[in-house]
Write a protein that holds these residues in place. Structure first.
Motif, PDB file in Angstrom:
ATOM      1  N   VAL A  68      46.495  28.410  43.624  1.00 32.43           N
ATOM      2  CA  VAL A  68      45.219  28.110  44.153  1.00 32.43           C
ATOM      3  C   VAL A  68      44.261  29.190  43.789  1.00 32.43           C
ATOM      4  CG1 VAL A  68      44.287  28.301  46.417  1.00 32.43           C
ATOM      5  CG2 VAL A  68      45.923  26.466  46.123  1.00 32.43           C
ATOM      6  N   LYS A  69      44.679  30.472  43.885  1.00 34.12           N
ATOM      7  CA  LYS A  69      44.008  31.623  43.500  1.00 34.12           C
ATOM      8  C   LYS A  69      43.808  31.889  42.020  1.00 34.12           C
ATOM      9  CE  LYS A  69      44.367  35.496  45.333  1.00 34.12           C
ATOM     10  NZ  LYS A  69      43.258  36.593  45.796  1.00 34.12           N
ATOM     11  N   GLY A  70      44.708  31.193  41.279  1.00 33.49           N
ATOM     12  CA  GLY A  70      44.673  31.708  39.875  1.00 33.49           C
ATOM     13  C   GLY A  70      45.358  32.763  39.521  1.00 33.49           C
ATOM     14  N   ARG A  71      46.023  33.306  40.601  1.00 35.39           N
ATOM     15  CA  ARG A  71      46.734  34.772  40.562  1.00 35.39           C
ATOM     16  C   ARG A  71      47.661  34.852  39.455  1.00 35.39           C
ATOM     17  NH1 ARG A  71      46.521  38.650  44.816  1.00 35.39           N
ATOM     18  NH2 ARG A  71      48.092  40.023  44.866  1.00 35.39           N
ATOM     19  N   PRO A  72      47.931  35.855  38.833  1.00 36.03           N
ATOM     20  CA  PRO A  72      48.858  36.047  37.854  1.00 36.03           C
ATOM     21  C   PRO A  72      50.299  36.054  38.618  1.00 36.03           C
ATOM     22  CG  PRO A  72      47.132  37.617  37.280  1.00 36.03           C
ATOM     23  CD  PRO A  72      46.769  37.014  38.642  1.00 36.03           C
ATOM     24  N   PRO A 109      47.602  37.238  50.284  1.00 35.37           N
ATOM     25  CA  PRO A 109      46.532  37.883  49.399  1.00 35.37           C
ATOM     26  C   PRO A 109      45.335  37.829  50.079  1.00 35.37           C
ATOM     27  CG  PRO A 109      46.905  35.939  48.033  1.00 35.37           C
ATOM     28  CD  PRO A 109      47.978  36.052  49.436  1.00 35.37           C
ATOM     29  N   SER A 110      44.163  38.662  49.436  1.00 38.35           N
ATOM     30  CA  SER A 110      42.800  38.275  49.782  1.00 38.35           C
ATOM     31  C   SER A 110      42.559  36.775  49.366  1.00 38.35           C
ATOM     32  CB  SER A 110      42.006  39.193  48.933  1.00 38.35           C
ATOM     33  OG  SER A 110      42.237  39.193  47.534  1.00 38.35           O
ATOM     34  N   ALA A 111      41.656  36.159  50.378  1.00 41.89           N
ATOM     35  CA  ALA A 111      41.622  34.766  50.067  1.00 41.89           C
ATOM     36  C   ALA A 111      40.407  34.480  49.167  1.00 41.89           C
ATOM     37  CB  ALA A 111      41.248  34.181  51.468  1.00 41.89           C
ATOM     38  N   ASN A 112      40.283  35.230  48.076  1.00 38.75           N
ATOM     39  CA  ASN A 112      39.346  34.906  46.841  1.00 38.75           C
ATOM     40  C   ASN A 112      40.026  34.264  45.707  1.00 38.75           C
ATOM     41  OD1 ASN A 112      40.500  37.662  46.988  1.00 38.75           O
ATOM     42  ND2 ASN A 112      39.897  37.581  44.841  1.00 38.75           N
ATOM     43  N   LEU A 113      39.179  33.593  44.959  1.00 38.18           N
ATOM     44  CA  LEU A 113      39.685  33.266  43.589  1.00 38.18           C
ATOM     45  C   LEU A 113      39.992  34.461  42.695  1.00 38.18           C
ATOM     46  CD1 LEU A 113      37.336  30.378  42.445  1.00 38.18           C
ATOM     47  CD2 LEU A 113      39.691  30.283  43.115  1.00 38.18           C
ATOM     48  N   PRO A 121      35.056  39.015  43.988  1.00 39.17           N
ATOM     49  CA  PRO A 121      34.993  39.772  44.850  1.00 39.17           C
ATOM     50  C   PRO A 121      35.983  39.488  46.440  1.00 39.17           C
ATOM     51  CG  PRO A 121      32.875  39.527  44.164  1.00 39.17           C
ATOM     52  CD  PRO A 121      33.727  38.544  43.762  1.00 39.17           C
ATOM     53  N   SER A 122      36.561  40.155  47.104  1.00 35.84           N
ATOM     54  CA  SER A 122      37.386  39.597  48.193  1.00 35.84           C
ATOM     55  C   SER A 122      36.316  39.194  49.331  1.00 35.84           C
ATOM     56  CB  SER A 122      38.196  40.884  48.760  1.00 35.84           C
ATOM     57  OG  SER A 122      39.278  41.091  47.842  1.00 35.84           O
ATOM     58  N   PRO A 123      36.815  38.345  50.087  1.00 41.41           N
ATOM     59  CA  PRO A 123      36.021  37.748  51.255  1.00 41.41           C
ATOM     60  C   PRO A 123      36.076  38.420  52.193  1.00 41.41           C
ATOM     61  CG  PRO A 123      37.833  36.348  50.800  1.00 41.41           C
ATOM     62  CD  PRO A 123      38.022  37.761  49.910  1.00 41.41           C
ATOM     63  N   VAL A 178      37.022  46.822  53.001  1.00 41.03           N
ATOM     64  CA  VAL A 178      37.950  46.893  51.806  1.00 41.03           C
ATOM     65  C   VAL A 178      39.141  46.730  52.286  1.00 41.03           C
ATOM     66  CG1 VAL A 178      36.197  48.138  50.253  1.00 41.03           C
ATOM     67  CG2 VAL A 178      37.568  49.523  51.990  1.00 41.03           C
ATOM     68  N   GLU A 179      40.352  46.476  51.238  1.00 37.26           N
ATOM     69  CA  GLU A 179      41.698  46.128  51.592  1.00 37.26           C
ATOM     70  C   GLU A 179      42.271  47.446  52.020  1.00 37.26           C
ATOM     71  OE1 GLU A 179      39.984  45.732  48.836  1.00 37.26           O
ATOM     72  OE2 GLU A 179      40.057  43.729  48.033  1.00 37.26           O
ATOM     73  N   SER A 180      43.353  46.957  52.387  1.00 36.36           N
ATOM     74  CA  SER A 180      44.244  48.044  53.045  1.00 36.36           C
ATOM     75  C   SER A 180      44.623  49.121  51.940  1.00 36.36           C
ATOM     76  CB  SER A 180      45.660  47.456  53.611  1.00 36.36           C
ATOM     77  OG  SER A 180      46.337  46.760  52.530  1.00 36.36           O
TER      78      SER A 180
HETATM   79 MG    MG Z   1      42.888  40.719  46.249  1.00 41.99          MG
END
Ligand code: MG
Ligand code: TXA
Length: 342
Positions: free
Chosen positions: A63-67, A150-154, A158-160, A187-189
């Motif tokens: 869904v994210k197109g994440r490697p 993970p963060s809920a972005n493509l 940028p992260s949502p 910003v993320e953890s």
């Molecule tokens: Mg992320």
């Protein structure tokens, strides 16, 4: 009685402003049934799958197109769950949990063989955190299992930090978003690897390096990014990240020279009809009371806003790398197409 939730392209929007219980119950039922639900944390919105639904965990990557080699963070709501997902928890790790959880610190620990290896992209380790957001904690507890998220972005966007950002990227691709308003940290953890001979920050984030150094009484240097040519310790570090659509030029150097260069570059491009946005450092002191914390909170929203306003060039100013500034600079460097020293 079923609540008539709003939908966007098939994705349910679960509001929590009045009574949050029906929204949490619905989100938890979707997750327990193998669905994908975005939810708020104090850092950014996460895209969750229940860890005991391996098919759903695998779908996050699609869904994210994440490697496929970039592992996910596991979110827990109780210390017992830490022992379900990690095969060993050192006294040092436990001390860190007690001090910084719930909060924006992810610990990399040896992975328990009881959980799906998909979550860690096959690595023998797992990143775990207990988020400091009541809706996140209630959702994990209601689902009855840790959540891989993970963060809920493509991937690459940028992260949502709001439910609207999640819908921009993922409407029609996920079952629901639990709307808890804007994220507090932005910003993320911080990702802290505890599996080597000494702790290493793999990604700077919401818990500052200074706070960790003070607590662990060891210097945490040489991060982030690693040395050129070294294989990355954290798979996520090798990807360009957090990118707005417009090219972003990061301007570094002494404050007065940065200022001058930004003015002349902006003038040059604007005279040629280009839509230029300027992202000033809070140190520039142009807006009274503006802090690096506020910049962290609003950074991703600003990058997304530039996209929707069809900005053609972003000039971002270097900011101080202390405190959460280290995370802000890390994200700006990753978003940058070019760095120019003034
Ligand atoms: Mg992320
Ligand atoms: O604040 C956050 O951490 C947010 C919210 C949703 O909790 N999550 C987040 O996830 O930022 P993600 O997937 O966008 O970033 C996870 C980072 C990546 O850089 C990944 O490579 C690293 O954590 N990571 C995850 N598991 C790891 C592991 N076992 N070893 C090393 N790095 C790991």
């Amino acid at each position: 009685m079923l609540k008539p939730w709003l939908k966007l392209k098939g994705t349910l929007i679960l509001h929590t402003s009045k009574d949050r219980r029906p929204a949490i119950a619905r989100a938890a039922a979707l997750l327990a049934g193998g669905g994908l639900v975005a939810f708020p944390t104090e850092t950014v919105y996460g895209l969750a799958a229940a860890i005991n639904c391996p098919g759903a965990v695998a779908r996050i990557f699609e869904v994210k197109g994440r490697p496929a080699d970039n592992p996910l963070i596991v979110h827990i709501s109780s210390l017992e769950q830490l022992f379900e997902v990690a095969s060993a928890v050192s006294p040092e790790a436990l001390r860190l949990c007690k001090r910084f959880w719930p909060g924006p610190l992810s610990l990399v620990l040896p992975r328990s063989t009881a959980i799906t290896p998909v979550v860690s992209a096959g690595l023998p380790t797992v990143a775990v955190r207990m988020p400091a957001h009541p809706l996140a904690l209630e959702l994990i507890t209601a689902t009855g299992a840790p959540l891989a998220a993970p963060s809920a972005n493509l991937s690459g966007r940028p992260s949502p930090t709001t439910a609207a950002h999640v819908l921009e990227d993922l409407a029609g691709k996920i079952d629901a978003v639990l709307d808890g308003g804007a994220c507090r940290v932005g910003v993320e953890s911080t990702v802290l690897d505890l599996t080597g001979p000494r702790p290493v920050i793999l990604r700077p984030g919401g818990i500052t390096r200074e706070a960790l150094e003070q607590f662990l009484k060891v210097p945490l240097r040489g991060i982030p990014g690693g040395k050129p040519g070294e294989p990355p310790r954290s798979p996520g570090m090798k990807y360009r990240h957090y990118s707005p659509r417009a090219p972003l030029i990061l301007i570094t150097g002494p404050p007065h020279r940065r200022e001058k260069l930004i003015r002349s570059l902006a003038g040059y491009y604007r005279a040629r009809g280009r839509a230029v946005a300027i992202l000033r450092s809070p140190e520039a002191g142009q807006i009274p009371g503006e802090s690096i914390e506020a910049m962290a909170r609003l950074l991703y929203a600003a990058l997304r806003a530039y996209d929707s306003h069809k900005v053609e060039l972003i000039l971002a100013e270097e900011t101080c790398s202390e405190g959460i500034g280290l995370a802000v600079m890390n994200r700006l460097r990753k978003a940058a197409t070019r760095v120019i020293k003034a």
